[in-house]
Design an enzyme around this catalytic site. Structure first.
Site, mmCIF file in Angstrom:
data_model
loop_
_atom_site.group_PDB
_atom_site.id
_atom_site.type_symbol
_atom_site.label_atom_id
_atom_site.label_comp_id
_atom_site.label_asym_id
_atom_site.label_seq_id
_atom_site.Cartn_x
_atom_site.Cartn_y
_atom_site.Cartn_z
ATOM 1 C CB THR A 363 -0.933 0.054 1.229
ATOM 2 O OG1 THR A 363 -1.567 -1.169 1.332
ATOM 3 C CG2 THR A 363 -1.942 1.148 1.143
ATOM 4 C CB THR A 381 -3.444 -1.091 -1.308
ATOM 5 O OG1 THR A 381 -2.542 -2.156 -1.016
ATOM 6 C CG2 THR A 381 -4.854 -1.655 -1.253
ATOM 7 C CD GLU A 383 -3.406 -7.588 1.147
ATOM 8 O OE1 GLU A 383 -3.519 -6.566 1.853
ATOM 9 O OE2 GLU A 383 -2.800 -8.593 1.550
HETATM 10 N N1 GLU Z 1 -5.209 -4.815 1.955
HETATM 11 C C1 GLU Z 1 -4.916 -3.972 3.044
HETATM 12 C C2 GLU Z 1 -6.129 -3.216 3.519
HETATM 13 O O1 GLU Z 1 -6.914 -2.848 2.747
HETATM 14 C C3 GLU Z 1 -3.898 -2.978 2.709
HETATM 15 C C4 GLU Z 1 -2.613 -3.604 2.566
HETATM 16 C C5 GLU Z 1 -1.572 -2.780 3.163
HETATM 17 O O2 GLU Z 1 -1.710 -1.736 3.679
HETATM 18 O O3 GLU Z 1 -0.485 -3.226 3.085
HETATM 19 O O4 GLU Z 1 -6.278 -2.965 4.629
#
Ligand code: GLU
Length: 550
Positions: A363, A381, A383
């Protein structure tokens, strides 16, 4: 954020663009320079303050599960969850990307420029290249094995089979072409037509290199999934803390609600007057309680009956506050009962509480203010670092693995369902005092985003740190687990010893989060702050620096 992205934002602002234009321009550059953390293959959340209208809006452009998705999608035939690493590098984990639609909605509704203008800096950088940083090389190396699985990823990010050398120039002509098409045709080009077809093909038939034996599971995405994608314009989560008003991101991000839960609990203590270890003890325990509720109750609001009024009630926080003892809880605590704080009769069906599963920490976050006072806090992001590892052949961007943010085992408010958006932790946040902007901030870091934003707020409001100190201070992250994650070095400090005396235990990690913050000073000037050290250091800038000595 990357200095090239900061430059792009400043360039758009000096061309007369507003904060929304500049935010999209910077984000597009990050899609080029930080392709493993964010890009048009992913999604995000934008919180915008519209100065003239004096209101805050949010744009949820989170990735969405395809129509074929169902609650057992991440389970093996025997009912066991598919191993996490296999979920990540799969077609199954790809949500319909939301970024291009989010940018378009932002520009059309709240911007002053079109795609052609704001994408120009990113197109130039993708064509002419940028110097490979230590972080870029290290992240490529960390992903080398799975990047090699896919012909398209290998040829883009491992040219000649090698990790690009630090300092060499990295170009992405395919992405430049993709951005050019979007500049001309807008989101239609992305969600219908050849790009949509290429995304669907990549998800459903991953472009495996010959001889790869890894179990890369295909997904089932249809062209209609892309054609049906929409961004949601939602009101923010609003809460108050010691006279400040905090605007956060609502579900499907758990960020705004979880931060509000913790702040409401902490409001009952005079943190600034307490010895620091006492104050941090309360911060960690309040965060633990907030995460217990997050893990139990939060999911996409379009699908889950989330007890929001109870969770945000100050009376509920008062009750939760009483659960904090002199010593740290031994491990995970049970969620509270926010249903009792509904004015309406409480629902009979309640979700079962369950603890968090593993979440990625990729992100990127950016924050922009313009001369009219509009503010954008934007976290987006793909992910995991490197997303699902698959570059869409010919288009130069990685796909997300956002659907691994679902809790794989139903029933749960965050269980996989068709058309649902997975729960996020992203927390772009705006803080106001007496109706005027006070600070804007956010961070990457998976679930630690929430604690990073929370702790930074406390650093400023309760501990009276300067903007820079608040960002640089060592971070501690308690997410209703037996141990608190701390940044290396903290565990040997006197403060750590004192907290251990109160029962706290540590899991040590290199770094937590990578915040950016804009602070609004009483004299009307702004301070833009990025990380001095974490993730190789971020970047921040202003169009008109304050003259020296003033
Ligand atoms: N998928 C995560 C979220 O939406 C974000 C990933 C990240 O911050 O590394 O919370």
């Amino acid at each position: 954020m990357n200095p090239l992205a900061t430059q792009a934002a400043l360039q758009i602002l000096s061309q007369g663009g507003n904060a929304v234009d500049a935010a999209v321009a910077a984000a597009a550059v990050l899609g080029v320079t930080d392709p493993y953390s964010a890009g048009i293959g992913g999604g995000g959340f934008m919180v915008i303050y519209l100065a003239k209208e004096r209101r805050v809006v949010t744009i949820d452009h989170r990735e969405t599960a395809p129509a074929s998705f169902h609650p057992r999608v991440f389970l093996e035939a025997n009912g066991q969850p598919i191993p996490f690493a296999e979920r990540v590098t799969s077609g199954l984990s790809v949500g319909v990307p939301g970024t291009v639609m989010g940018w378009e909605e932002a520009l059309k509704r709240y911007g002053t420029m079109g795609f052609a203008q704001v994408l120009a800096p990113a197109i130039r950088i993708a064509e002419q290249g940028f110097p490979v940083s230590e972080t870029f090389a290290q992240q490529t190396r960390a992903n080398q094995e799975r990047f090699n699985y896919f012909t398209s990823t290998r040829s883009l990010f491992l040219p000649g089979g090698q990790v690009p050398a630090v300092g060499s120039t990295f170009k992405n002509p395919d992405l430049a072409r993709t951005y050019r098409s979007i500049a001309i045709g807008g989101s239609r080009i992305f969600y219908r037509g050849p790009i949509a077809q290429a995304i669907v093909d990549t998800v459903n038939r991953p472009p495996l290199s010959p001889g790869v034996t890894a179990n890369v599971r295909p997904g089932r995405m249809a062209l209609s999934d892309l054609a049906d994608y929409y961004a949601r314009i939602l009101p923010p989560v609003v809460s108050s803390y010691r006279g400040y008003t905090v605007y956060g991101m609502g579900l499907p991000s758990s960020g705004g609600l979880t931060i509000a839960l913790a702040l409401n609990i902490l409001e009952g203590f005079n943190l600034g007057a307490l010895p620091r270890e006492q104050a941090l003890h309360l911060y960690l325990e309040a965060s633990r309680l907030a995460f217990a509720d997050r893990n139990a109750y939060m999911g996409d609001i379009g699908f889950a009956d989330v007890p929001i009024p109870g969770l945000l009630s100050k009376a509920y926080a008062e009750e939760q506050r009483k659960r904090i003892g002199q010593r740290a809880a031994e491990g995970a605590v049970a969620p509270g009962d926010p249903y009792r704080f509904f004015e309406e009769p409480s629902p009979v069906l309640r979700p079962r509480a369950r603890n968090a599963s593993w979440e990625g920490e990729s992100t990127t976050h950016l924050t922009v203010v313009d001369k009219e006072g509009n503010i954008v806090a934007y976290t987006f992001t793909i992910e995991s670092i490197g997303g699902n590892g698959m570059v869409v052949p010919g288009y130069g961007f990685l796909l997300n693995n956002e659907l691994t943010d679902f809790d794989p085992t139903a029933p749960h408010p965050n269980a996989p369902e068709a058309f649902k958006r997975p729960r996020s932790s992203m927390s772009p946040t705006l803080v106001f005092k007496d109706g005027r902007p006070f600070m804007a901030l956010g961070s990457p870091g998976g679930a630690t985003i929430i604690t990073t934003v929370l702790q930074t707020l406390l650093n400023v409001i309760d501990f009276q740190m300067s903007w820079e100190e608040a960002v640089a201070a060592p971070r501690l992250s308690q997410r209703n687990l037996a141990t608190t994650t701390v940044e290396r070095g903290f565990e040997t400090s006197a403060l750590a010893r004192a907290l251990e005396g109160l029962g706290h235990r540590w899991t040590v990690t290199g770094e937590i989060g990578a915040a950016t913050l804009i602070g609004f000073n009483p004299d009307g000037s702004l301070t833009a702050v990025a990380e001095p050290v974490r993730r190789g250091g971020g970047s921040a800038g202003v169009v008109q620096p304050k003259p020296e000595g003033r």
